[in-house]
Design an enzyme around this catalytic site. Structure first.
Site, PDB file in Angstrom:
ATOM      1  N   HIS A  93       0.816  -1.211   0.000  1.00 48.32           N
ATOM      2  CA  HIS A  93       0.000   0.000   0.000  1.00 48.32           C
ATOM      3  C   HIS A  93       0.857   1.271   0.000  1.00 48.32           C
ATOM      4  O   HIS A  93       0.572   2.226  -0.691  1.00 48.32           O
ATOM      5  CB  HIS A  93      -0.919  -0.022   1.216  1.00 48.32           C
ATOM      6  CG  HIS A  93      -1.977   1.025   1.200  1.00 48.32           C
ATOM      7  ND1 HIS A  93      -3.177   0.843   0.530  1.00 48.32           N
ATOM      8  CD2 HIS A  93      -2.023   2.250   1.743  1.00 48.32           C
ATOM      9  CE1 HIS A  93      -3.898   1.927   0.673  1.00 48.32           C
ATOM     10  NE2 HIS A  93      -3.242   2.810   1.408  1.00 48.32           N
TER      11      HIS A  93
ATOM     12  N   HIS B  56     -10.657   2.313  -0.537  1.00 48.12           N
ATOM     13  CA  HIS B  56     -10.803   1.908   0.860  1.00 48.12           C
ATOM     14  C   HIS B  56     -11.572   0.598   0.893  1.00 48.12           C
ATOM     15  O   HIS B  56     -12.590   0.458   1.561  1.00 48.12           O
ATOM     16  CB  HIS B  56     -11.482   3.009   1.683  1.00 48.12           C
ATOM     17  CG  HIS B  56     -10.773   3.279   2.965  1.00 48.12           C
ATOM     18  ND1 HIS B  56     -11.403   3.579   4.127  1.00 48.12           N
ATOM     19  CD2 HIS B  56      -9.459   3.259   3.270  1.00 48.12           C
ATOM     20  CE1 HIS B  56     -10.510   3.766   5.088  1.00 48.12           C
ATOM     21  NE2 HIS B  56      -9.316   3.569   4.584  1.00 48.12           N
TER      22      HIS B  56
END
Lengths: 730, 227
Positions: free
Chosen positions: A44, A90
């Site tokens: 990430h 998300h």
């Protein structure tokens, strides 16, 4: 706790990565340091699997002020103004806890934008759910929609567009991608790069709690049966605090107190402090006893890895502390000087008088691993041959109604009615159209934005799919009369350690790059979300493209509702009747294989630019691009929006009606013009070598094709608008 | 005409109402909730938004702000006090207006155009208004007006109902009630008709390019009634 390989692996690091850390440090890291490495080296934050491929994307252009690498991208819109925008995923948190996951997704992306000094002016989102038959889907839809609305509505930023898709490949892994646009004066853009030594490092916003610890690591791993246990890693959002933080930051930004500023997003205080120092080639020293904490007895590890929301880190000019504190006091927000910049090029962290972290910044950032993972090319599937018999028992009207009420085509009003799309008083095109449009406050300009994805096309052939999504985004800009400026992309894929998934990523990205380059539609920001996989089953490759365009004079904006009786509708672009991968093929013929429609970038550019010219010269009364569902669905939507009907001309050179009406050939638009302008418009189209034909004439209420179809729009509205509310209320 | 818009932490329609008031000729001032004293004003507006995040109850924390005492004084002396959306909720929480605003019937935030009928034109807000049915916009979670039977009787006896949800022809029917509000109430007055609370946002509808410009009629009438 003494760190060992096992603990490192539990932190999501690979054996080789742990070995590399020990080699770099020439010692074993302590637990806090290991936490820092795991946060900075995960997929990430480090982009370790994607970096080498992202390098090939076009990221510059005449209008690009800031490309990827900052909190968000920035483009020039003239008159000393700029638009800041970015999309972000998300996904994992939203599957575990849909309301909070989606809400904090919106909160996070808004912070990325106002961190740069821009006031957010519009939100968008792209959400993908599992099959409508799956037992979790309904609750996930409800939770995500409430979460997005709950956050954006409270802050007072309009949600102006979005898309919602359903497909069984998301059954165990939904996608929630949120995008924000902000407006800023060109000379008041703030960056995350710290400069100067001995400058105070300031913590502002909410207090730090134990929520969201290791959120970024969770986003870098696949799901298994125990996901419920990961609930505590989902952050909790407080839009009220974010609203205060927004106003306080913008107030402080009105002068020159701030050197650099970074929001605490994924990996919280860790990534924000390291990124600021890394970009400025500086060191940073933090005293964690100064960090405002919400819970007692938090240790350095927890403080550094917490993903509590609504926090910012600021490097301030010396002597401005008092003034800054006054502003944050006014807005009732925490303000603490927690450290300073140094010349050491290290991150040095103190807690209870002890030095608990001592690591060179570059170990955590530049030295992070980079992988050139193995990937597999996807061959272009062979075209299906359709025997004429296959259409024999089909009726156009029945097929039309079925497609109009398909979950992926039906009206999403049930969703966007729950989003405040009019606050700020500048929304001139609301959700449901080609793109959302907001005026640039107090001027004649307007900004158009949309989000698109085409997972089916990308799954069938990633290279073509990648190109197609960019083209669709481009067409959405053109259809409202906006000059496309740039995109942001959210690349949602499965497990990069699998060759197929990695191949999907590589080829989609290649397709995106090719199209962006050709259309001069650069990528200025984005994010990559890998590991969208549950129990070995990955999602379809789903790049979401957030497009942004500029309308110089908002009075020239075009919308999709048909305007006037007797006006003529022209079909721009060639209809070849490509059925494979269309909704029609999947839902009616039950054919899942075959290639997506071909992309011809020359036609895309030429058709789009010519239409834009027609719009700017005032000839186009309404416009809509032809996409999912094909031609008939496109015209019906224009009819429904405008409360009008159409008399459709019998097509020339017809293959057959089903291919004509439901094929999904690309680079096509429907435009409405007045009869008196027909000759002039035709000559412009011919001069520019744009293929077109006269599709039909606007009439009242009925949609008619001689001998083939006659239906009132009311009947079709029923099919189009009722599906979603019915589904959600049962 | 001088107007004041109060900003509470979490207000988010403060700029919109400021823009609207100025567009129609008010001299507007923005007042931070922490002030104790109002500047000299002909009109005070409590704007929409989520004051204090709607925590506890919508409007309840804002109703305890420092500026509220002076606002009450202003209203008691007959000044025009307008609350829009969250402002309406604050007015019921301060008990300057009767009743409460509950969660919408479907428990969903609603953002859409609605038609409202002006029920009483004998006041400084709507006197001489050129249209009695306006297309306005609502955007709220808690707009479901509710009060006791006694209160409702008083409201009706005193002709305090200001706005009613209706269709484009002015028909008032449960079908056109977006949020479950008692008797389709979209806005009410106090007894003296100088305080108005309303859920619709006229400030969002002041330009042809927005989904309606009938909010303009609201502001034009308001200003004309001062002259």
């Amino acid at each position: 706790m003494i760190v060992n390989e096992k603990i490192a692996i539990e932190h999501g690091l690979k054996k080789t990565e742990y070995k590399k850390i020990c080699e770099l440090l020439k010692r074993i890291p302590n637990i806090t340091e290991l936490g820092l490495f795991s946060a900075m080296w995960n997929e990430h934050c480090s982009y370790k699997s994607s970096k080498i491929h992202l390098k090939n994307l076009p990221t510059s252009g005449k209008k690009v002020i800031q490309g990827p690498g900052e909190n968000a991208g920035v483009v020039d819109i003239g008159d000393k103004e700029a638009v800041v925008f970015k999309i972000e995923s998300h996904n994992h948190p939203s599957f575990i806890e849909p309301y909070q996951g989606a809400a904090t997704g919106v909160g996070g992306i808004m912070r990325d934008v106002f961190t740069m000094g821009a006031r957010p002016i519009a939100n968008l989102n792209s959400i993908h759910f599992g099959s409508t038959q799956h037992k979790k889907t309904k609750n996930l839809v409800r939770g995500v929609v409430r979460g997005i609305g709950g956050y954006g509505n409270c802050i007072g930023v309009p949600t102006i567009a979005g898309q919602t898709c359903f497909d069984e490949s998301y059954n165990g892994n939904i996608l929630v991608n949120a995008m924000t646009l902000g407006l800023v004066k060109k000379n008041k853009i703030f960056y995350s790069k710290a400069t100067g030594i001995d400058k105070p490092v300031i913590y502002v916003g909410s207090k730090t709690g134990r929520d969201g610890i290791h959120g970024a690591s969770m986003a870098s791993a696949v799901f298994d049966d125990q996901i419920e246990e990961k609930k505590p890693t989902v952050q909790v959002g407080d839009p009220f605090t974010e609203k205060l933080l927004l106003e306080a930051c913008l107030e402080l930004m009105s002068d020159n107190s701030i050197i650099s500023i970074q929001d605490m997003g994924a990996a919280g205080l860790t990534s924000s402090s390291i990124e600021m120092a890394s970009k400025g080639n500086l060191g940073i020293e933090l005293n964690l006893n100064k960090v405002p904490c919400r819970e007692s007895n938090m240790n350095p590890y927890e403080i550094m890895l917490s993903e509590s929301q609504e926090r910012m880190l600021i490097v301030l000019e010396n002597g401005k502390e008092g003034k800054a504190k006054k502003i944050f006091d006014k807005w009732n927000l925490d303000f603490a000087i927690i450290g300073k910049t140094t010349s050491s090029k290290k991150i040095e962290i103190y807690f209870d008088g002890n030095k608990v972290v001592d690591v060179p910044i570059e170990f955590l950032s530049d030295k992070a691993p980079e992988y050139d993972r193995k990937w597999k090319k996807t061959k272009l599937p062979i075209k299906n041959k359709y025997n004429k018999d296959i259409y024999k028992n089909l009726k156009i009207l029945n097929v039309l109604k079925k497609i109009l009420s398909n979950p992926n085509v039906c009206s999403k009003e049930w969703i966007w009615r729950q989003y405040d799309h009019t606050v700020m008083g500048d929304t001139i095109q609301k959700p449901g159209g080609n793109a959302g449009v907001v005026r640039v406050h107090g001027s004649n300009k307007a900004i158009a934005a949309s989000v698109d994805s085409s997972a089916n096309y990308c799954f069938a052939h990633p290279l073509t799919g990648g190109k197609q999504v960019v083209c669709e985004s481009w067409r959405n800009m053109i259809s409202v009369g906006a000059t496309p400026i740039a995109i942001t992309n959210c690349l949602n894929f499965g497990n990069p350690e699998k060759e197929e998934n990695m191949g999907e990523f590589v080829e989609c990205t290649q397709g995106i790059g090719e199209a962006c380059k050709y259309l001069n539609y650069p990528v200025v920001s984005g994010n990559v979300s890998f590991y969208n996989e549950t129990k070995d089953k990955g999602i379809k490759p789903t790049p979401s493209i957030g497009g942004v365009g500029l309308i110089q004079d908002y009075k020239k904006m075009v919308s999709m509702e048909l305007k006037k009786l007797d006006n003529i509708v022209l079909l721009i672009g060639k209809t070849e009747g490509h059925i494979d991968q269309s909704i029609f093929a999947k839902e009616i013929l039950n054919k899942k294989k075959g290639p997506p429609p071909e992309i011809n970038l020359f036609n895309e550019k030429n058709n789009g630019e010519t239409i834009l010219k027609l719009i700017n010269e005032g000839y186009v009364k309404s416009a809509h691009d032809v996409s999912l569902g094909g031609l008939l669905v496109a015209i019906v939507k224009m009819c429904i929006f405008g409360n009008k009907g159409i008399y459709i001309n019998k097509p020339k050179n017809l293959i057959n009606y089903f291919q004509y009406f439901f094929g999904e050939d690309q680079a096509r638009y429907l435009i409405e013009i007045e009869k008196k302008d027909l000759t002039k418009v035709k000559s412009i189209l011919e001069k520019n070598s744009v293929y077109f034909n006269e599709f039909g004439i606007i009439q009242e209420k009925n949609i008619v094709l001689k001998d083939k179809l006659s239906v009132t729009i009311d009947e079709l509205i029923e099919a189009n608008k009722k599906w979603l509310p019915n589904y959600m209320s049962n | 005409m001088n107007s004041s818009v109060i900003i509470f932490p979490g207000s988010n329609c403060d700029r919109d109402i400021d823009v609207a008031l100025k567009k129609f000729g008010f001299k507007n001032k923005m007042i931070w909730h922490d002030n104790v004293e109002l500047p000299k004003s002909d009109l005070v507006v409590l704007p929409g938004g989520f004051s204090y995040g709607d925590y506890l109850r919508c409007g309840s924390m804002a109703s305890k702000s420092k500026i509220i005492n002076d606002i009450i004084k202003f209203a008691n002396s007959g000044g025009l006090l307008l609350g829009i959306c969250n402002g309406f909720q604050i007015l019921t929480e301060t008990e300057l207006l009767p009743g409460v605003l509950l969660r919408n019937k479907l428990s969903e935030f609603i953002c859409k155009n609605v038609f409202v009928k002006i029920n009483n034109v004998e006041n400084n807000y709507f006197k001489n208004i050129k249209k009695q049915i306006l297309e306005l916009h609502i955007a709220h979670n808690e707009g479901n007006f509710f009060c006791s039977n006694d209160q409702m009787k008083k409201i009706e006896d005193n002709n305090q109902i200001a706005l009613l949800y209706c269709d484009k022809n002015g028909e008032i029917n449960e079908k056109f009630n977006p949020n479950g509000s008692s008797k389709n109430i979209a806005g009410i007055f106090n007894q003296k008709k100088n305080i108005l609370g309303m859920m619709p946002h006229p400030e969002r509808m002041i330009d042809k390019c927005l989904s309606s410009d009938e909010g303009s009629i609201f502001f034009e009438t308001l200003l004309n009634n001062f002259k």
